[in-house]
Motif scaffolding. Structure first.
Motif: not given
Length: 108
Positions: A2, A5, A18, A42, A47, A50, A91
């Motif tokens: 992932t 963030k 996304y 993603e 997620p 990618t 996904s």
């Protein structure tokens, strides 16, 4: 894998949320303008694979004074739609899905 963030931006395309991110510091190869600027996308809630988009433009912090091109949310949305049309399944687990958008690029 992932996206971190921190530094990721949210975008909603056709009702789906996304997250996307541009690497802040260039890699060595991006710094000397041998490889191009990429951004990653993603699915925000689930997620999986990618989407990695090759813009065909130099990284904004390249060391060769090549003029950068801004990545706008509209460019990201277009890339997401194109990736989905070409088979990206955000996904589902799997290897990164590579998408080259460099056909319209003018920088080396």
């Amino acid at each position: 894998m992932t996206l971190p963030k921190k530094g990721a931006r949210r975008i909603v395309v056709d009702g789906t949320t996304y997250r996307w991110r541009v690497r802040r510091r260039p890699t060595y190869m991006q710094g000397i303008a041998l490889t191009r600027l990429n951004f990653a996308v993603e699915h925000a809630a689930h997620p999986g694979t990618t989407l990695v988009v090759d813009t065909g433009h130099a990284h904004p912090r390249n060391w060769m004074d090549i003029p950068p091109v801004s990545i706008r949310p509209a460019d990201v949305a277009t890339s997401i739609r194109l990736g989905l049309a070409r088979g990206w399944q955000p996904s589902s687990p799997g290897s990164p899905f590579m998408l080259a958008r460099s056909s319209s690029a003018t920088s080396p």
